[in-house]
Design an enzyme around this catalytic site. Sequence first.
Site, PDB file in Angstrom:
ATOM      1  N   CYS A 135     -66.777 -46.009 -46.191  1.00  0.00           N
ATOM      2  CA  CYS A 135     -65.638 -45.787 -47.141  1.00  0.00           C
ATOM      3  C   CYS A 135     -66.050 -46.251 -48.386  1.00  0.00           C
ATOM      4  O   CYS A 135     -66.646 -47.164 -48.802  1.00  0.00           O
ATOM      5  CB  CYS A 135     -64.457 -46.483 -46.788  1.00  0.00           C
ATOM      6  SG  CYS A 135     -63.011 -46.153 -47.888  1.00  0.00           S
ATOM      7  N   ASP A 187     -40.918 -52.401 -63.907  1.00  0.00           N
ATOM      8  CA  ASP A 187     -41.978 -51.663 -63.091  1.00  0.00           C
ATOM      9  C   ASP A 187     -41.553 -51.529 -61.540  1.00  0.00           C
ATOM     10  O   ASP A 187     -41.921 -52.240 -60.656  1.00  0.00           O
ATOM     11  CB  ASP A 187     -43.245 -52.708 -63.024  1.00  0.00           C
ATOM     12  CG  ASP A 187     -44.562 -51.876 -62.327  1.00  0.00           C
ATOM     13  OD1 ASP A 187     -44.472 -50.936 -62.027  1.00  0.00           O
ATOM     14  OD2 ASP A 187     -45.734 -52.800 -62.337  1.00  0.00           O
ATOM     15  N   CYS A 191     -59.212 -39.408 -50.493  1.00  0.00           N
ATOM     16  CA  CYS A 191     -59.910 -38.939 -51.706  1.00  0.00           C
ATOM     17  C   CYS A 191     -59.775 -37.280 -52.037  1.00  0.00           C
ATOM     18  O   CYS A 191     -60.920 -37.006 -51.883  1.00  0.00           O
ATOM     19  CB  CYS A 191     -61.114 -39.729 -51.953  1.00  0.00           C
ATOM     20  SG  CYS A 191     -61.385 -41.291 -51.750  1.00  0.00           S
ATOM     21  N   GLU A 218     -36.936 -60.320 -58.644  1.00  0.00           N
ATOM     22  CA  GLU A 218     -37.787 -59.383 -57.703  1.00  0.00           C
ATOM     23  C   GLU A 218     -36.851 -59.770 -56.204  1.00  0.00           C
ATOM     24  O   GLU A 218     -36.358 -60.953 -56.205  1.00  0.00           O
ATOM     25  CB  GLU A 218     -39.109 -59.921 -57.272  1.00  0.00           C
ATOM     26  CG  GLU A 218     -40.101 -59.579 -56.151  1.00  0.00           C
ATOM     27  CD  GLU A 218     -39.942 -57.898 -56.017  1.00  0.00           C
ATOM     28  OE1 GLU A 218     -39.798 -57.491 -55.020  1.00  0.00           O
ATOM     29  OE2 GLU A 218     -40.607 -57.388 -57.114  1.00  0.00           O
ATOM     30  N   CYS A 242     -45.458 -45.765 -61.294  1.00  0.00           N
ATOM     31  CA  CYS A 242     -46.340 -45.019 -60.412  1.00  0.00           C
ATOM     32  C   CYS A 242     -45.740 -43.934 -59.965  1.00  0.00           C
ATOM     33  O   CYS A 242     -46.567 -43.108 -59.089  1.00  0.00           O
ATOM     34  CB  CYS A 242     -46.624 -45.875 -59.095  1.00  0.00           C
ATOM     35  SG  CYS A 242     -45.263 -46.148 -58.040  1.00  0.00           S
ATOM     36  N   TYR A 262     -38.474 -56.072 -61.381  1.00  0.00           N
ATOM     37  CA  TYR A 262     -39.359 -55.743 -60.270  1.00  0.00           C
ATOM     38  C   TYR A 262     -40.657 -56.576 -60.427  1.00  0.00           C
ATOM     39  O   TYR A 262     -41.628 -55.906 -60.538  1.00  0.00           O
ATOM     40  CB  TYR A 262     -39.547 -54.245 -60.250  1.00  0.00           C
ATOM     41  CG  TYR A 262     -38.177 -53.623 -60.126  1.00  0.00           C
ATOM     42  CD1 TYR A 262     -37.469 -53.260 -59.096  1.00  0.00           C
ATOM     43  CD2 TYR A 262     -37.624 -52.927 -61.427  1.00  0.00           C
ATOM     44  CE1 TYR A 262     -36.473 -52.527 -59.005  1.00  0.00           C
ATOM     45  CE2 TYR A 262     -36.517 -52.253 -61.446  1.00  0.00           C
ATOM     46  CZ  TYR A 262     -35.996 -52.008 -60.332  1.00  0.00           C
ATOM     47  OH  TYR A 262     -34.743 -51.319 -60.399  1.00  0.00           O
ATOM     48  N   CYS A 269     -60.571 -36.926 -43.773  1.00  0.00           N
ATOM     49  CA  CYS A 269     -59.812 -37.971 -44.298  1.00  0.00           C
ATOM     50  C   CYS A 269     -59.079 -37.505 -45.398  1.00  0.00           C
ATOM     51  O   CYS A 269     -59.565 -36.978 -46.483  1.00  0.00           O
ATOM     52  CB  CYS A 269     -60.922 -39.257 -44.561  1.00  0.00           C
ATOM     53  SG  CYS A 269     -60.161 -40.538 -45.696  1.00  0.00           S
ATOM     54  N   GLN A 310     -51.655 -55.253 -57.642  1.00  0.00           N
ATOM     55  CA  GLN A 310     -52.357 -53.974 -57.956  1.00  0.00           C
ATOM     56  C   GLN A 310     -53.708 -53.995 -57.491  1.00  0.00           C
ATOM     57  O   GLN A 310     -54.448 -54.867 -57.494  1.00  0.00           O
ATOM     58  CB  GLN A 310     -52.437 -53.648 -59.279  1.00  0.00           C
ATOM     59  CG  GLN A 310     -51.240 -53.486 -60.336  1.00  0.00           C
ATOM     60  CD  GLN A 310     -50.543 -52.279 -60.007  1.00  0.00           C
ATOM     61  OE1 GLN A 310     -51.002 -51.472 -59.490  1.00  0.00           O
ATOM     62  NE2 GLN A 310     -49.510 -51.919 -60.755  1.00  0.00           N
ATOM     63  N   CYS A 367     -68.726 -38.557 -50.178  1.00  0.00           N
ATOM     64  CA  CYS A 367     -68.542 -39.203 -48.867  1.00  0.00           C
ATOM     65  C   CYS A 367     -68.463 -38.205 -47.717  1.00  0.00           C
ATOM     66  O   CYS A 367     -68.015 -36.833 -47.694  1.00  0.00           O
ATOM     67  CB  CYS A 367     -67.094 -39.678 -48.901  1.00  0.00           C
ATOM     68  SG  CYS A 367     -66.015 -40.498 -47.208  1.00  0.00           S
TER      69      CYS A 367
END
Length: 471
Positions: A179, A401, A86, A352, A428, A331, A83, A302, A77
């Site tokens: 991108c 989750d 990444c 949730e 995560c 969740y 940026c 996701q 990129c």
Amino acid sequence: MAKKKTDRIVFHQIKVLDAGAKGVSVAKAPDGKVIFIPNVVPGDVIDVQTFKKRKAYYEGKATQFHEYSEHRVAPVCEHFGICGGCKWQNMNYKQQLFYKQNEVKNHLQRIGKIELPDFETILGSEKQFFYRNKMEFSFSDSRWLTETEIDSNEDLDNRNALGFHIPKMWDKILDIKKCHLQEEPSNGIRNEIKRFAIENGLTFYSPRNQHGLLRTMMIRTASTGEIMLLIQFFEDDKSGRELLLDHLIATFPEITSLQYVVNSKANDTIYDQKVILYKGRDYILEQMEGLQFSINAKSFYQTNSDQAYNLYNITREFAALTGNEIVYDLYTGTGTIAQFVAKNAKKVVGVESVPEAIADAKENAKRNNITNCDFFVGDMKVVFNEQFIAQNGTPDVVITDPPRDGMHAAVIEQLLKIAPKRIVYVSCNSATQARDLALMDKDYKVTRVRPVDMFPQTHHVENVVLLEKRS
């Protein structure tokens, strides 16, 4: 060897040792302090100029490379290094996976301090670019200028930008030409919006002065080929708005859902705003193993569709359902995991806190002819109580989750009370996951661990853990 440079320090021929948190790499100064350095790869030998000094560490940048790491690759990129999206694009993918697995292991060992099984190999992503199904971009009338532009003699009058925020700078937008995170027509749509807006005098938002028509845009894509585009306008200019939207309809007939928001409040979040449908329908459909999920402008889904399927497969495998179990999906979001495991369970109960997400979950279950899933709205630490369990049944298996902050202590306390046979913990953030595992360690043993890479070229990683009741 080090030398002072005004109020900064320059360290010479420092070897980069490791990949650290938030995508930066780690070296050690001669005085023993850690140095955090962006845009370098473990194995590089560099000169470092520090720009921040703390009691235990420095922050710095590479000013000269003496040796390049064997793990270094050329970033694809043109925006890499400016940026912040990444940060690992200069590291080969095999090594990215190595450091992600190491991060999970370090967190679970160092923070959790619990007995762990051998880790299963991290599941890499088949797509290492163009894997995201959702991207958000911001407009600005005062784009970020690169050092090359500042040093040049170019005419810099056109400062309009459509792109990403510069890291840690809320009012600075880097204009993005291409991108590598989302498949076409993402780049084509974004670039055409910018071109058309400039050509027709549509004003770009000024975050400092709070004026301008065009504020943000979001593109969602699905594996089904459907596309959602949402434009956020700061000013309620009907003629300017419709000029752009009608042009997009004519230029990109493949757009399934074209929506907009008029938002003149201080922040640009849309979750408290009315989303208006301009053309098509107000959702797109994602598909997974024969199941269909409607995704609206405010839905959580996701952002790597292919890896989401693999993540859910691992979750279902860890749950080891036989068809006789009551499963709680905490969740649950829009109920994707709940519905994905439903065919293997007697009953699934999803909880949730976001009402719109539960409405989506119920609608999706109806669309998929799933009758053994019930969904409930509420704050987990309040709803997940004895009365709720008495009404819905004691779970044999719990899938959880949670968001990055992990589970509330009250939720963990209740989990320990109801004592399901198995808990599958999807996270995560392996640091907060490790904290929660330690709180459950007296009653539950961790028997399987498998990280999943949802976000190639970044430091982010998901982790799935199976906990089984101690006898």
